[in-house]
Design a protein around this motif. Structure first.
Motif, mmCIF file in Angstrom:
data_model
loop_
_atom_site.group_PDB
_atom_site.id
_atom_site.type_symbol
_atom_site.label_atom_id
_atom_site.label_comp_id
_atom_site.label_asym_id
_atom_site.label_seq_id
_atom_site.Cartn_x
_atom_site.Cartn_y
_atom_site.Cartn_z
ATOM 1 N N ARG A 118 0.836 -1.209 0.000
ATOM 2 C CA ARG A 118 0.000 0.000 0.000
ATOM 3 C C ARG A 118 0.868 1.256 0.000
ATOM 4 N N LYS A 119 1.904 1.264 0.825
ATOM 5 C CA LYS A 119 2.806 2.429 0.883
ATOM 6 C C LYS A 119 3.577 2.576 -0.428
ATOM 7 N N PHE A 120 4.026 1.465 -0.988
ATOM 8 C CA PHE A 120 4.766 1.490 -2.249
ATOM 9 C C PHE A 120 3.929 2.133 -3.339
ATOM 10 N N LEU A 121 2.684 1.732 -3.436
ATOM 11 C CA LEU A 121 1.819 2.255 -4.494
ATOM 12 C C LEU A 121 1.368 3.688 -4.220
ATOM 13 N N LYS A 122 1.117 3.997 -2.963
ATOM 14 C CA LYS A 122 0.545 5.291 -2.612
ATOM 15 C C LYS A 122 1.590 6.391 -2.444
ATOM 16 N N ILE A 123 2.691 6.077 -1.810
ATOM 17 C CA ILE A 123 3.645 7.118 -1.420
ATOM 18 C C ILE A 123 4.875 7.185 -2.307
ATOM 19 N N SER A 124 5.418 6.034 -2.674
ATOM 20 C CA SER A 124 6.703 6.065 -3.373
ATOM 21 C C SER A 124 6.572 6.472 -4.830
ATOM 22 N N PRO B 272 5.938 4.773 -7.743
ATOM 23 C CA PRO B 272 6.894 3.982 -8.522
ATOM 24 C C PRO B 272 6.890 4.362 -9.997
ATOM 25 N N THR B 273 8.050 4.248 -10.604
ATOM 26 C CA THR B 273 8.140 4.516 -12.033
ATOM 27 C C THR B 273 7.473 3.374 -12.785
ATOM 28 N N GLU B 274 7.179 3.613 -14.041
ATOM 29 C CA GLU B 274 6.576 2.559 -14.847
ATOM 30 C C GLU B 274 7.515 1.359 -14.927
ATOM 31 N N GLY B 275 8.820 1.631 -15.027
ATOM 32 C CA GLY B 275 9.800 0.553 -15.095
ATOM 33 C C GLY B 275 9.814 -0.296 -13.832
ATOM 34 N N GLN B 276 9.765 0.352 -12.662
ATOM 35 C CA GLN B 276 9.748 -0.384 -11.400
ATOM 36 C C GLN B 276 8.492 -1.247 -11.286
ATOM 37 N N ASP C 202 6.213 -8.204 -14.042
ATOM 38 C CA ASP C 202 6.878 -9.284 -14.783
ATOM 39 C C ASP C 202 7.277 -10.417 -13.838
ATOM 40 N N ASP C 203 7.808 -10.063 -12.658
ATOM 41 C CA ASP C 203 8.148 -11.078 -11.657
ATOM 42 C C ASP C 203 6.903 -11.857 -11.230
ATOM 43 N N PHE C 204 5.803 -11.128 -11.046
ATOM 44 C CA PHE C 204 4.559 -11.773 -10.643
ATOM 45 C C PHE C 204 4.042 -12.705 -11.736
ATOM 46 N N ASN C 205 4.086 -12.246 -12.971
ATOM 47 C CA ASN C 205 3.606 -13.089 -14.071
ATOM 48 C C ASN C 205 4.487 -14.327 -14.245
#
Length: 182
Positions: free
Chosen positions: A106-112, A114-118, A124-127
């Motif tokens: 939640r913090k990663f998506l909301k606060i950080s 993230p760049t499109e690359g990140q 990609d790791d999840f897939n």
């Protein structure tokens, strides 16, 4: 840190405060409000209320998770060597670190921001994770199947939380205790 643990949880997992303190410090969550409560009617989950996170643990699911760890081909050989107090400590750390992983996402998506690359790398790791388990990485955007999309997103959330759990336990907790067996 502003952490609170239900006394009933502490009875089931006596070392939970130590684990929570270590994880909060490692994650940089010293300013977060985190509550860990026992929920005998529900399931293990995390809820967000304003700037607080409430982690609910269910004792029946904890027992089921214990059996799963012992019977798992990967974790079984290790967990069967642990004494009962050691196993309780390990189990507590596994469950708690996983639930904290949901806060990290939640913090990663909301606060950080993230760049499109990140974010693409993470997806990609999840897939790849899904492919390795013969799960079709389909979403509602490609299939217009809302149920499939919801399942995909739920699995991603669990995947991310488990990655955080592994990192916290392998890179943090075991190093802190200085146990060279791991």
């Amino acid at each position: 840190a502003d952490t609170h643990i239900d006394k009933r949880v502490a009875e089931i997992a006596p070392n939970i405060q130590d684990a929570l303190t270590a994880f909060v410090k490692d994650l940089g969550f010293e300013k977060e409000k985190i509550y860990v409560v026992l929920d005998t009617a529900g399931k293990e989950e995390i809820k967000f209320q304003g700037n607080s996170a409430i982690i609910s643990l269910n004792p029946e699911r904890i027992e089921a998770y214990k059996k799963a760890l012992i019977n798992d081909p990967k974790t079984g050989p290790f967990t069967r060597t642990l004494s009962e107090p050691q196993f309780k400590m390990y189990l507590t750390a596994k469950i708690l670190s996983h639930e904290l992983g949901h806060i990290v996402l939640r913090k990663f998506l909301k606060i950080s921001n993230p760049t499109e690359g990140q974010f693409r790398k993470l997806l990609d790791d999840f897939n790849s994770y899904l492919k390795d388990r013969n799960i079709d990485p389909v979403t509602f955007t490609s299939e217009r199947n809302i149920k499939a999309g919801a399942e995909y997103h739920k699995m991603f959330d669990e995947f991310f939380a488990e990655r955080v759990s592994k990192a916290l336990i392998n890179d943090s907790l075991l190093n802190k205790f200085g146990d060279k067996r791991f």
